[in-house]
Write a protein that holds these residues in place. Structure first.
Motif, PDB file in Angstrom:
ATOM      1  N   PRO A 460       0.805  -1.219   0.000  1.00 38.20           N
ATOM      2  CA  PRO A 460       0.000   0.000   0.000  1.00 38.20           C
ATOM      3  C   PRO A 460       0.844   1.276   0.000  1.00 38.20           C
ATOM      4  N   LYS A 461       0.486   2.177  -0.915  1.00 40.97           N
ATOM      5  CA  LYS A 461       1.049   3.519  -1.043  1.00 40.97           C
ATOM      6  C   LYS A 461       2.504   3.549  -1.526  1.00 40.97           C
ATOM      7  N   SER A 462       3.079   2.384  -1.872  1.00 38.87           N
ATOM      8  CA  SER A 462       4.472   2.384  -2.363  1.00 38.87           C
ATOM      9  C   SER A 462       4.595   3.073  -3.713  1.00 38.87           C
ATOM     10  N   ASN A 463       3.514   3.071  -4.502  1.00 40.53           N
ATOM     11  CA  ASN A 463       3.352   3.958  -5.663  1.00 40.53           C
ATOM     12  C   ASN A 463       4.439   3.803  -6.723  1.00 40.53           C
ATOM     13  N   ALA A 464       4.722   2.577  -7.116  1.00 43.34           N
ATOM     14  CA  ALA A 464       5.648   2.344  -8.229  1.00 43.34           C
ATOM     15  C   ALA A 464       5.161   3.073  -9.476  1.00 43.34           C
ATOM     16  N   HIS A 465       6.085   3.629 -10.228  1.00 39.65           N
ATOM     17  CA  HIS A 465       5.856   4.382 -11.471  1.00 39.65           C
ATOM     18  C   HIS A 465       5.384   5.811 -11.220  1.00 39.65           C
ATOM     19  N   GLY A 466       4.855   6.093 -10.035  1.00 38.91           N
ATOM     20  CA  GLY A 466       4.318   7.413  -9.764  1.00 38.91           C
ATOM     21  C   GLY A 466       5.235   8.230  -8.878  1.00 38.91           C
ATOM     22  N   PRO A 467       4.744   9.365  -8.356  1.00 38.57           N
ATOM     23  CA  PRO A 467       5.552  10.182  -7.457  1.00 38.57           C
ATOM     24  C   PRO A 467       5.666   9.540  -6.081  1.00 38.57           C
ATOM     25  N   ASN A 468       6.743   9.860  -5.387  1.00 39.55           N
ATOM     26  CA  ASN A 468       6.963   9.424  -4.000  1.00 39.55           C
ATOM     27  C   ASN A 468       7.045   7.905  -3.863  1.00 39.55           C
ATOM     28  N   GLU A 469       7.514   7.226  -4.892  1.00 42.15           N
ATOM     29  CA  GLU A 469       7.708   5.778  -4.815  1.00 42.15           C
ATOM     30  C   GLU A 469       8.638   5.452  -3.648  1.00 42.15           C
ATOM     31  N   PHE A 470       8.263   4.421  -2.880  1.00 40.85           N
ATOM     32  CA  PHE A 470       9.152   4.037  -1.783  1.00 40.85           C
ATOM     33  C   PHE A 470       9.265   2.527  -1.661  1.00 40.85           C
ATOM     34  N   LEU A 471      10.343   2.118  -1.028  1.00 40.79           N
ATOM     35  CA  LEU A 471      10.587   0.737  -0.665  1.00 40.79           C
ATOM     36  C   LEU A 471      10.425   0.610   0.839  1.00 40.79           C
TER      37      LEU A 471
END
Length: 491
Positions: A460-471
């Motif tokens: 949830p909310k890791s947002n691959a491809h988009g802004p603010n991507e996180f691991l």
């Protein structure tokens, strides 16, 4: 440490030691390596036509290969393979430590990245890594630059404890975000060296939450490409031409109406749909019982006109899961032919172009869908306008196939649940994913007897491809330990 009896099941102390090793490796070695990796704009060839001249893809491949070799794993051999005109592939091999084992575990990941996109938090950026509260921000760390580092760490965790395992092979590509069009040539080249593949571990997928191990049960296929409508050879005064020259945007809308019901988002051609297997519906029901409304609440919804949040297509969790995994969906991911708002004069534009991304159910043939889509959009153009749809990819492979996981062997089902309980304290979860990993379909066709462990850190909310991507680093640590434990159970 000498290897123990391969028939002896892992004990709680073994799991604890594996978990501690993985956690220490992430803190001391993997996070620093990924921090450097995120800072390199190694965009996939589809988004950087001059990738060879820029050298970023080669740089991340070199650095990852050097990291693997520097771990000095007993018996490890590594080669960076370069076919003319294609992105490079890292191929490494570690011999078995389990007596009598004849199977090979293939560990897959990729190092190429999606482009920057807009909307990053003011203190973040795609190529500006930042580690904050256990989250490593930046493009590509979670999708999925971590895979090569986590894969080798899982091997090392077993070897350090003397826990027997099969032969392991690493296959790390640099074209996945472009549809892996370079990968088939490498698979053909490497097939004799892969051996008898018993298990494929793919770390390029997602998780329903960060509380348990999640196994991906299906992936959608995809057709992407550019739909372009041309009505003039140059822009003209809108007051002079509008009402006489048809709008290229209006024609494009009419053409898309052949494909999609704009009111509901339903794809109209039945050839883009497939019957959902009963077992996948049952798994969606079980997953919905775990995730509940978080299935749709996890997205960053904008506020509507009345101040309330934008609503999803459905709030029913089972249907939400099936919509994003087993039903086709159209997205417009890019536009051309439009000036910026600040430069938009009263001109009737000569053309409109949309970049389309059509996600397909797992059992629909991607290439056939691409050809059908092209015919649907181009035939009988309104006003005899010039309408073209150019799919991405290479000739003969315009669409990417989805994937429906084979039935789990009893040993793998038990190993997954045991690993999830040991490292997360919760049972394994099963979830379909809406993304596309072309390798899985390729490997299943080439190695039909292999079991597939497809998982990842994209929760949830890791947002691959988009802004603010996180691991999510804490999850990455536990996932690495779980992968190690499953490999130890591989026959």
């Amino acid at each position: 440490m000498n290897a123990r009896d391969p028939d002896l099941p892992l004990q709680p102390d073994d799991s604890a030691a594996i978990g501690a090793f993985a956690a220490r490796a992430w803190d001391e070695e993997i996070v620093p390596a990924l921090t450097r990796y995120i800072g390199i704009p190694a965009k996939s060839p589809m988004f950087d036509a001059d990738w060879q001249q820029h050298g970023h893809v080669d740089q991340v491949v070199r650095e990852a290969a050097a990291w693997v070799e520097s771990r000095q794993v007993a018996g490890l051999t590594l080669e960076v393979i370069r076919l003319e005109g294609r992105t490079p592939v890292i191929f490494f091999e570690v011999p078995a430590t389990k007596p009598g084992s004849t199977d090979t575990v293939v560990l897959y990941g990729h190092l190429d990245k999606q482009p920057e996109f807009t909307g990053w938090r003011s203190d973040l950026g795609p190529w500006t890594p930042k580690y904050e509260d256990g989250l490593l921000y930046g493009r590509g760390g979670a999708d999925d630059g971590y895979a090569v580092y986590a894969s080798l760490t899982a091997i090392m965790a077993l070897d350090r404890q003397g826990i027997p395992r099969p032969r392991c092979v690493g296959l790390i590509e640099a074209c996945e975000e472009s549809g892996s069009f370079d990968l088939p040539a490498y698979l053909d080249l490497l097939r004799p060296r892969l051996g008898d593949v018993g298990l494929v571990v793919c770390l390029d997928s997602g998780a329903g939450n960060y509380d348990q191990l999640w196994l991906t049960t299906s992936l959608r296929g995809m057709v992407s490409g550019v739909l372009k409508v041309e009505v003039l050879t140059e822009g003209v005064h809108s007051g002079d031409a509008s009402g006489l020259v048809p709008s290229s945007f209006r024609i494009l809308r009419q053409v898309l109406d052949r494909l999609e019901d704009s009111r509901t988002g339903e794809l109209l051609p039945q050839s883009f749909h497939c019957e959902i297997p009963a077992s996948r519906i049952e798994q969606a029901q079980a997953t919905a019982a775990i995730l509940k409304d978080e299935v749709w609440r996890r997205f960053p919804w904008a506020c509507g006109a009345d101040g309330g949040a934008t609503l999803p297509t459905t709030q029913e969790p089972v249907q939400a899961l099936l919509n994003r995994t087993w039903r086709p969906t159209l997205s417009v991911v890019g536009v051309d032919g439009f000036p910026e708002l600040k430069n938009a004069g009263n001109v009737l534009r000569p053309y409109t172009a949309f970049k389309l991304s059509l996600r397909l159910p797992p059992l629909v043939d991607g290439n056939e869908a691409a050809l059908k889509l092209k015919a649907l959009l181009e035939d009988n153009a309104p006003y005899n306008a010039k309408v073209t749809f150019q799919p991405d990819g290479r000739a003969g492979a315009y669409g990417a196939n989805g994937w429906n996981a084979p039935e789990l062997s009893p040993w793998l089902l038990e190993a997954l649940d045991t690993a999830s309980q040991a490292h997360f304290g919760a049972p394994v979860g099963f979830i379909g994913q809406g993304g596309t990993i072309p390798l899985m379909s390729m490997l299943q066709q080439g190695f039909p007897k292999a079991q597939m462990m497809v998982c990842g850190v994209l929760g949830p909310k890791s947002n691959a491809h988009g802004p603010n991507e996180f691991l999510h680093v804490p999850y990455g640590k536990k996932l690495t330990a779980a992968v190690a434990q499953v490999m130890a159970a591989c026959p």
